[in-house]
Design a protein around this motif. Structure first.
Motif, PDB file in Angstrom:
ATOM      1  N   SER A 103      54.963   8.805  87.714  1.00  0.00           N
ATOM      2  CA  SER A 103      53.596   8.317  87.865  1.00  0.00           C
ATOM      3  C   SER A 103      53.155   8.353  89.325  1.00  0.00           C
ATOM      4  CB  SER A 103      53.480   6.895  87.319  1.00  0.00           C
ATOM      5  OG  SER A 103      54.166   6.014  88.192  1.00  0.00           O
ATOM      6  N   GLY A 104      54.076   8.730  90.215  1.00  0.00           N
ATOM      7  CA  GLY A 104      53.742   8.832  91.632  1.00  0.00           C
ATOM      8  C   GLY A 104      53.710   7.490  92.342  1.00  0.00           C
ATOM      9  N   ARG A 105      54.242   6.457  91.673  1.00  0.00           N
ATOM     10  CA  ARG A 105      54.245   5.126  92.299  1.00  0.00           C
ATOM     11  C   ARG A 105      55.681   4.710  92.580  1.00  0.00           C
ATOM     12  NH1 ARG A 105      50.102   4.279  88.418  1.00  0.00           N
ATOM     13  NH2 ARG A 105      51.569   3.395  86.943  1.00  0.00           N
ATOM     14  N   PRO A 106      55.892   3.874  93.590  1.00  0.00           N
ATOM     15  CA  PRO A 106      57.264   3.396  93.827  1.00  0.00           C
ATOM     16  C   PRO A 106      57.698   2.463  92.704  1.00  0.00           C
ATOM     17  CG  PRO A 106      55.706   2.263  95.278  1.00  0.00           C
ATOM     18  CD  PRO A 106      54.921   3.296  94.529  1.00  0.00           C
ATOM     19  N   SER A 107      58.990   2.446  92.424  1.00  0.00           N
ATOM     20  CA  SER A 107      59.451   1.553  91.359  1.00  0.00           C
ATOM     21  C   SER A 107      59.385   0.106  91.818  1.00  0.00           C
ATOM     22  CB  SER A 107      60.862   1.918  90.898  1.00  0.00           C
ATOM     23  OG  SER A 107      61.797   1.704  91.915  1.00  0.00           O
ATOM     24  N   GLN A 108      59.453  -0.108  93.150  1.00  0.00           N
ATOM     25  CA  GLN A 108      59.392  -1.465  93.666  1.00  0.00           C
ATOM     26  C   GLN A 108      58.058  -2.122  93.310  1.00  0.00           C
ATOM     27  OE1 GLN A 108      60.252  -1.641  97.850  1.00  0.00           O
ATOM     28  NE2 GLN A 108      62.200  -2.585  97.316  1.00  0.00           N
ATOM     29  N   GLY A 109      58.144  -3.237  92.658  1.00  0.00           N
ATOM     30  CA  GLY A 109      56.923  -3.936  92.258  1.00  0.00           C
ATOM     31  C   GLY A 109      56.274  -3.342  91.023  1.00  0.00           C
ATOM     32  N   ALA A 110      56.942  -2.380  90.390  1.00  0.00           N
ATOM     33  CA  ALA A 110      56.337  -1.696  89.231  1.00  0.00           C
ATOM     34  C   ALA A 110      56.388  -2.557  87.972  1.00  0.00           C
ATOM     35  CB  ALA A 110      57.043  -0.366  88.974  1.00  0.00           C
ATOM     36  N   GLY A 111      57.176  -3.626  88.000  1.00  0.00           N
ATOM     37  CA  GLY A 111      57.289  -4.472  86.816  1.00  0.00           C
ATOM     38  C   GLY A 111      58.035  -3.749  85.711  1.00  0.00           C
ATOM     39  N   VAL A 112      57.821  -4.215  84.487  1.00  0.00           N
ATOM     40  CA  VAL A 112      58.525  -3.621  83.351  1.00  0.00           C
ATOM     41  C   VAL A 112      57.551  -3.191  82.254  1.00  0.00           C
ATOM     42  CG1 VAL A 112      60.774  -4.695  83.733  1.00  0.00           C
ATOM     43  CG2 VAL A 112      59.018  -5.978  82.524  1.00  0.00           C
ATOM     44  N   GLY A 113      56.292  -3.045  82.625  1.00  0.00           N
ATOM     45  CA  GLY A 113      55.278  -2.622  81.655  1.00  0.00           C
ATOM     46  C   GLY A 113      55.565  -1.247  81.068  1.00  0.00           C
ATOM     47  N   CYS A 114      56.314  -0.424  81.803  1.00  0.00           N
ATOM     48  CA  CYS A 114      56.605   0.938  81.332  1.00  0.00           C
ATOM     49  C   CYS A 114      57.430   0.927  80.041  1.00  0.00           C
ATOM     50  CB  CYS A 114      57.324   1.737  82.413  1.00  0.00           C
ATOM     51  SG  CYS A 114      58.913   1.044  82.878  1.00  0.00           S
ATOM     52  N   PHE A 115      58.070  -0.189  79.736  1.00  0.00           N
ATOM     53  CA  PHE A 115      58.912  -0.235  78.533  1.00  0.00           C
ATOM     54  C   PHE A 115      58.116  -0.542  77.259  1.00  0.00           C
ATOM     55  CE2 PHE A 115      61.965  -1.008  81.944  1.00  0.00           C
ATOM     56  CZ  PHE A 115      62.984  -0.137  81.583  1.00  0.00           C
ATOM     57  N   VAL A 116      56.927  -1.069  77.435  1.00  0.00           N
ATOM     58  CA  VAL A 116      56.164  -1.478  76.251  1.00  0.00           C
ATOM     59  C   VAL A 116      55.767  -0.238  75.450  1.00  0.00           C
ATOM     60  CG1 VAL A 116      54.091  -2.653  75.412  1.00  0.00           C
ATOM     61  CG2 VAL A 116      55.320  -3.555  77.408  1.00  0.00           C
ATOM     62  N   GLY A 117      56.255  -0.167  74.225  1.00  0.00           N
ATOM     63  CA  GLY A 117      55.961   0.974  73.364  1.00  0.00           C
ATOM     64  C   GLY A 117      56.782   2.220  73.667  1.00  0.00           C
ATOM     65  N   LEU A 118      57.690   2.140  74.642  1.00  0.00           N
ATOM     66  CA  LEU A 118      58.556   3.295  74.930  1.00  0.00           C
ATOM     67  C   LEU A 118      59.435   3.565  73.705  1.00  0.00           C
ATOM     68  CD1 LEU A 118      59.309   5.086  77.532  1.00  0.00           C
ATOM     69  CD2 LEU A 118      61.372   3.664  77.611  1.00  0.00           C
ATOM     70  N   ARG A 119      59.494   4.826  73.314  1.00  0.00           N
ATOM     71  CA  ARG A 119      60.228   5.162  72.084  1.00  0.00           C
ATOM     72  C   ARG A 119      61.645   5.638  72.454  1.00  0.00           C
ATOM     73  NH1 ARG A 119      56.182   9.614  70.259  1.00  0.00           N
ATOM     74  NH2 ARG A 119      56.644  10.043  72.445  1.00  0.00           N
ATOM     75  N   VAL A 120      62.620   4.855  72.078  1.00  0.00           N
ATOM     76  CA  VAL A 120      64.004   5.162  72.451  1.00  0.00           C
ATOM     77  C   VAL A 120      64.837   5.335  71.187  1.00  0.00           C
ATOM     78  CG1 VAL A 120      66.028   4.382  73.740  1.00  0.00           C
ATOM     79  CG2 VAL A 120      63.731   3.745  74.532  1.00  0.00           C
ATOM     80  N   ALA A 121      65.535   6.462  71.094  1.00  0.00           N
ATOM     81  CA  ALA A 121      66.515   6.646  70.010  1.00  0.00           C
ATOM     82  C   ALA A 121      67.906   6.400  70.583  1.00  0.00           C
ATOM     83  CB  ALA A 121      66.419   8.054  69.443  1.00  0.00           C
TER      84      ALA A 121
END
Ligand code: CP
Length: 367
Positions: free
Chosen positions: A179-197
């Motif tokens: 996403s071009g953003r640093p992971s620092q301070g990115a929170g954990v919103g990226c996991f919401v709805g992430l599809r993992v098998a």
């Protein structure tokens, strides 16, 4: 919640992190025995602190004085390459003293009990035990016996919390980079709805249990893919979205394909007609990897059974994160050890990220 002290001047190369004292605590001491204890907030906090230690790992001298004077014992009663070396590296990078205890070369072989062994080692003055054992619950028992912090480094079929944390850290890091953003301070919103098998020998996998708990807490949609015989007898308490027996059907619809090792030493072979047949239905071959959508990630906790759950050429694909998982494991374990040990008596200080060695004239710190 405690706020961190200001970062030491010259070492202030990262944003301050918030460290909540007591989040990992139990009975007045601090332990990490299960992902279930952490919740989404606790996981997020560990991932945020890990960011600071990833930065330390990029320095020319990747060492900080945060745990100077503290002693960490790695007590492994089961084989390990990654977890043991990763914890030992993490503790050394935090300037802790490290004692490495192997059951195979100890007086356990003369009949000494685990309890007597642990109490003997603790009597030498230990701040933390990192425990791996073939029996579920062994780290929790150690936590009852000693006045030191205990980290579960994998117990039987139960849990492997730091593996799940480093896996979540790695996913978050890659998604932040994209996403071009640093992971620092990115929170954990990226996991919401992430599809993992999560694919393979779920039945015998402590990694699967911890990872499902972590991903479930963070809002991911987890699909377990396995033959029925390699699923746990009950999925009660497992926050999974669905179960499938058809890997080909699942692959086009996932963001992460997480492969599990077929655990022959725990008798997985007895649950299958043959390893060859298992591999034919559930192995990630290059033909199957081509079914994955653009950008889908391939992960494996290691050690890999190449040609069984993952093909050689798939392990080498750019979207395969196996070695990045290992690298991140050191920073995540630094964060865990720091959060358990680094704040005693300090009222919740931030990690001391000042370099351990003063720069010599004419050199650039961290260059
Ligand atoms: N992933 C993992 O726990 O590997 P080791 O058994 O080598 O520690």
């Amino acid at each position: 919640m405690t706020r961190p002290a200001a970062m030491a001047g010259a070492a202030r190369t990262t944003a301050p992190v918030v460290v909540r004292s007591g989040e990992l605590s139990k009975g007045g001491r601090r332990h990490l025995l299960s992902v279930a204890e952490l919740g989404a907030e606790g996981i997020e906090e560990i991932l945020e602190v890990s960011d600071a230690f990833v930065e330390v790992g990029r320095r020319s001298i990747p060492k900080v004085p945060s745990l100077r004077g503290r002693t960490v014992v790695t007590l492994f009663a089961e084989q390990s390459t990654r977890t043991r070396l990763s914890f030992e590296t993490a503790a050394k990078r935090l300037s802790a003293d490290v004692l490495s205890f192997s059951v195979d070369t100890s007086s356990v072989k003369k009949g000494e009990s685990l309890r007597d062994t642990v109490e003997t080692v603790a009597a030498m003055g230990v701040d933390a035990f990192v425990v791996r054992h073939t029996s579920a619950g062994a780290p929790a028992a150690v936590a009852r016996w000693v006045d030191a912090s205990v980290v579960n480094a994998g117990d039987g079929w139960h849990e492997h919390p730091t593996q799940a944390l480093l896996d979540c850290y790695t996913i978050r890091q890659v998604l932040a980079e994209r996403s071009g953003r640093p992971s620092q301070g990115a929170g954990v919103g990226c996991f919401v709805g992430l599809r993992v098998a999560i694919v393979g020998d779920v039945r015998h996998s402590r990694v699967a249990r911890s990872l499902v708990l972590a991903l479930g807490a963070l809002g991911a949609e987890v699909t377990l893919v396995a033959p029925g015989s390699l699923l746990p007898p009950s999925l009660e308490g497992w926050p999974v979205t669905k179960v499938s027996y058809d890997l080909d059907a699942v692959l086009p619809h996932v963001d992460v394909c997480y492969l599990l090792r077929l655990q022959s030493e725990r008798g997985a072979g007895a649950f299958l007609p043959s390893v060859r047949e298992y591999s034919a239905w559930y192995g990630l071959t290059s033909r199957r990897a081509a079914l994955l959508g653009d950008g889908a990630l391939v992960m494996h906790p290691g050690p890999m059974n190449r040609g069984v759950e993952i093909a050689d050429d798939v392990a080498a694909l750019p979207q395969s994160l196996v070695l990045r998982q290992v690298s991140n494991g050191v920073a995540v374990r630094m964060a865990v050890l720091f959060m358990l040990l680094g704040q005693v008596g300090s009222g919740g200080a931030a990690p001391d990220l000042a370099p351990t060695l003063a720069p010599t004239p004419g050199t650039v710190p961290g260059a």
